[in-house]
Design a protein around this motif. Structure first.
Motif, PDB file in Angstrom:
ATOM      1  N   LEU A  99       1.017   5.041   0.853  1.00 53.13           N
ATOM      2  CA  LEU A  99       0.270   5.819   1.834  1.00 53.13           C
ATOM      3  C   LEU A  99       0.426   7.317   1.610  1.00 53.13           C
ATOM      4  CD1 LEU A  99       1.151   3.730   5.006  1.00 53.13           C
ATOM      5  CD2 LEU A  99      -0.695   3.387   3.341  1.00 53.13           C
ATOM      6  N   TYR A 100      -0.706   7.990   1.650  1.00 53.63           N
ATOM      7  CA  TYR A 100      -0.768   9.441   1.483  1.00 53.63           C
ATOM      8  C   TYR A 100      -1.212  10.020   2.812  1.00 53.63           C
ATOM      9  CZ  TYR A 100      -2.654  13.914  -0.389  1.00 53.63           C
ATOM     10  OH  TYR A 100      -2.931  15.233  -0.649  1.00 53.63           O
ATOM     11  N   ARG A 111       5.443   6.174   2.015  1.00 53.57           N
ATOM     12  CA  ARG A 111       4.459   7.115   2.558  1.00 53.57           C
ATOM     13  C   ARG A 111       4.913   8.514   2.174  1.00 53.57           C
ATOM     14  NH1 ARG A 111       5.358   6.467   7.434  1.00 53.57           N
ATOM     15  NH2 ARG A 111       6.286   8.454   8.046  1.00 53.57           N
ATOM     16  N   ARG A 156      -6.369   0.380   9.098  1.00 54.00           N
ATOM     17  CA  ARG A 156      -5.099   1.036   9.428  1.00 54.00           C
ATOM     18  C   ARG A 156      -3.977   0.274   8.739  1.00 54.00           C
ATOM     19  NH1 ARG A 156      -4.319   2.549  15.554  1.00 54.00           N
ATOM     20  NH2 ARG A 156      -3.172   4.262  14.569  1.00 54.00           N
ATOM     21  N   LEU A 157      -3.173   1.023   7.993  1.00 58.12           N
ATOM     22  CA  LEU A 157      -2.193   0.391   7.127  1.00 58.12           C
ATOM     23  C   LEU A 157      -0.804   0.982   7.318  1.00 58.12           C
ATOM     24  CD1 LEU A 157      -4.390   0.437   3.918  1.00 58.12           C
ATOM     25  CD2 LEU A 157      -3.746  -1.626   5.185  1.00 58.12           C
ATOM     26  N   GLN A 158       0.186   0.128   7.073  1.00 57.46           N
ATOM     27  CA  GLN A 158       1.569   0.549   6.963  1.00 57.46           C
ATOM     28  C   GLN A 158       2.036   0.230   5.552  1.00 57.46           C
ATOM     29  OE1 GLN A 158       3.064  -1.737  10.418  1.00 57.46           O
ATOM     30  NE2 GLN A 158       3.775   0.230  11.228  1.00 57.46           N
ATOM     31  N   GLY A 159       3.078   0.873   5.122  1.00 56.13           N
ATOM     32  CA  GLY A 159       3.571   0.612   3.776  1.00 56.13           C
ATOM     33  C   GLY A 159       5.015   1.021   3.627  1.00 56.13           C
ATOM     34  N   CYS A 183       0.838  -1.196   0.000  1.00 54.83           N
ATOM     35  CA  CYS A 183       0.000   0.000   0.000  1.00 54.83           C
ATOM     36  C   CYS A 183       0.873   1.246   0.000  1.00 54.83           C
ATOM     37  CB  CYS A 183      -0.930  -0.002   1.212  1.00 54.83           C
ATOM     38  SG  CYS A 183      -2.176  -1.309   1.138  1.00 54.83           S
ATOM     39  N   TRP A 224      -7.426   4.158   5.960  1.00 54.11           N
ATOM     40  CA  TRP A 224      -8.251   4.255   4.761  1.00 54.11           C
ATOM     41  C   TRP A 224      -9.686   3.922   5.151  1.00 54.11           C
ATOM     42  CZ3 TRP A 224      -5.076   1.441   0.333  1.00 54.11           C
ATOM     43  CH2 TRP A 224      -3.897   2.174   0.115  1.00 54.11           C
ATOM     44  N   VAL A 247      -1.555   4.917   8.591  1.00 54.49           N
ATOM     45  CA  VAL A 247      -2.525   5.740   7.879  1.00 54.49           C
ATOM     46  C   VAL A 247      -3.833   4.973   7.771  1.00 54.49           C
ATOM     47  CG1 VAL A 247      -3.079   6.807   5.661  1.00 54.49           C
ATOM     48  CG2 VAL A 247      -0.765   6.997   6.590  1.00 54.49           C
TER      49      VAL A 247
END
Length: 299
Positions: free
Chosen positions: A191-192, A217, A211-214, A189, A200, A198
Motif C-alpha cells: 500500500l502506497y 504500507r 479498500r485494502l489492508q496490507g 497488497c 485503489w 488505502v
C-alpha cells in the motif's frame, strides 16, 4: 522603498539561516541587517526574530509576516518585469511543492536546467506527499497527481499519467492473478498512502473503489515499487514510478481491463499568480520537457 528593502533583508536572513550568511548574500554588513530588522520590529511593534547565540528563528508573527513579504516582493518583481519589458527573461523566487517520488525521479535534473537557463531565478522546493495549503503556507505552485478536488486554484496539465496494478512474475508463480478488482482482497497488497486502509480505484464497467489492508504500507512509491519487484505482493502505482521496471520485465501489469482512463500530472497555483511571467515560464518548461519524456517513460 525602505520597508520593501527591510522585507527583503528579513526574508533573506530567514532563507540563509543567519545574519552572516544573509549579509554575504546582500553585500552588506551583518550589523546593518540586524539594525534594519530591529527597526522593522520597532515600526511594527512586535518581535519578528528570536535571536540566540546559536540559532535564529522567526516568531509565529515573524513567519507569517515573512510569508506575506515574499509574496509582496514577488509581485513587485513581476510588476517591474511587465513595465520594463523583461518578461522574456524571467526572474524572481519561486516556492514549489511536489510529491516525493515525482520530484526525485523527474524534477531533480530539470530544476538544474531551468535555473541554468535563467540566472536571475531562484527556486525553493519541498518534496512531500501531503496536500499542501498553497495560500496558507506561502507556496507559489504545487505539482499534483491525478484527479483534483474542486477548488479556487488553477490547474495546468503538464504530463500524462496512468495508475497501474502490478507485481513481479515471481509473485504470479505461486499466486493466481486476480481476475477482478475484488479479488485483490485475497492477495498480498503493498500500500502506497496514509492510514490503515488505502483505496485503489478501477474503471472499465464503472468506477470501482477497493479498500485494502496490507502487511506493508509506505508513504514513498519507490519503496513500494521495490517491494513489488522483490515479489512481496501487488502494488498500485503511477506509471512514472514503475515504467522502467515494466519495460525490463521486473514487473508486469494485472487487471488491465479495469484500468482507469488516463489521468495527468498538474501544476496547480493560486489565481492571483496566473499573470506571473516566472510561473508561466516554469510551467511551459515542465510541460515541454515532461511531454518529451512521456513518449519514452512516463505514460
Amino acid at each position: 522603498m525602505i520597508q520593501l528593502e527591510d522585507m527583503r533583508l528579513l526574508t533573506q536572513t530567514l532563507d540563509s539561516g543567519s545574519f552572516t550568511a544573509a549579509a554575504e548574500r546582500a553585500g552588506v554588513s551583518k550589523q546593518y541587517i540586524s539594525r534594519r530588522i530591529m527597526a522593522l520590529e520597532a515600526q511594527l511593534g512586535t518581535q519578528l526574530l528570536i535571536r540566540t547565540t546559536r540559532h535564529l528563528r522567526p516568531t509565529d508573527l515573524g513567519r507569517a509576516y515573512a510569508d506575506q513579504a515574499r509574496a509582496i516582493l514577488q509581485q513587485v518583481a513581476e510588476l517591474e518585469q511587465s513595465i520594463t519589458g523583461a518578461s522574456q527573461s524571467p526572474r524572481g523566487h519561486l516556492r514549489v511543492t511536489a510529491p516525493m517520488s515525482f520530484g526525485t525521479l523527474h524534477l531533480s535534473g530539470l530544476l538544474a536546467r531551468f535555473l541554468g537557463a535563467h540566472p536571475e531565478v531562484s527556486i525553493e522546493i519541498e518534496l512531500n506527499d501531503r496536500v499542501v495549503d498553497l495560500h496558507g503556507e506561502g507556496y507559489d505552485l504545487a505539482i499534483r497527481i491525478g484527479a483534483l478536488a474542486d477548488s479556487s486554484l488553477i490547474a495546468r496539465r503538464i504530463a500524462p499519467m496512468e495508475m497501474v496494478a502490478c507485481c513481479s512474475p515471481s509473485y504470479l508463480r505461486y499466486r493466481d492473478a486476480p481476475k477482478v478488482p475484488s479479488d485483490l482482497q485475497q492477495h498480498d497488497c503493498l500500500l502506497y498512502g496514509h492510514g490503515s486502509l488505502v483505496e485503489w480505484h478501477f474503471g472499465a464497467r464503472g468506477h470501482e473503489k477497493i479498500r485494502l489492508q496490507g502487511r506493508l504500507r509506505a508513504n514513498n512509491g519507490e519503496l513500494v515499487r521495490d517491494a513489488a519487484v522483490q515479489g512481496m505482493g501487488i502494488a498500485y502505482l503511477p506509471t512514472f514510478i514503475v515504467d522502467p521496471e515494466l519495460a525490463s520485465g521486473q514487473l508486469v501489469t494485472i487487471l488491465d481491463d479495469y484500468r482507469l482512463a488516463s489521468s495527468a500530472v498538474y501544476a496547480v497555483y493560486p489565481q492571483h499568480r496566473q499573470s506571473s511571467p516566472l510561473l508561466s515560464a516554469f510551467c511551459d518548461f515542465l510541460s515541454q520537457e515532461l511531454s518529451i519524456r512521456s513518449g519514452k517513460s512516463m505514460s
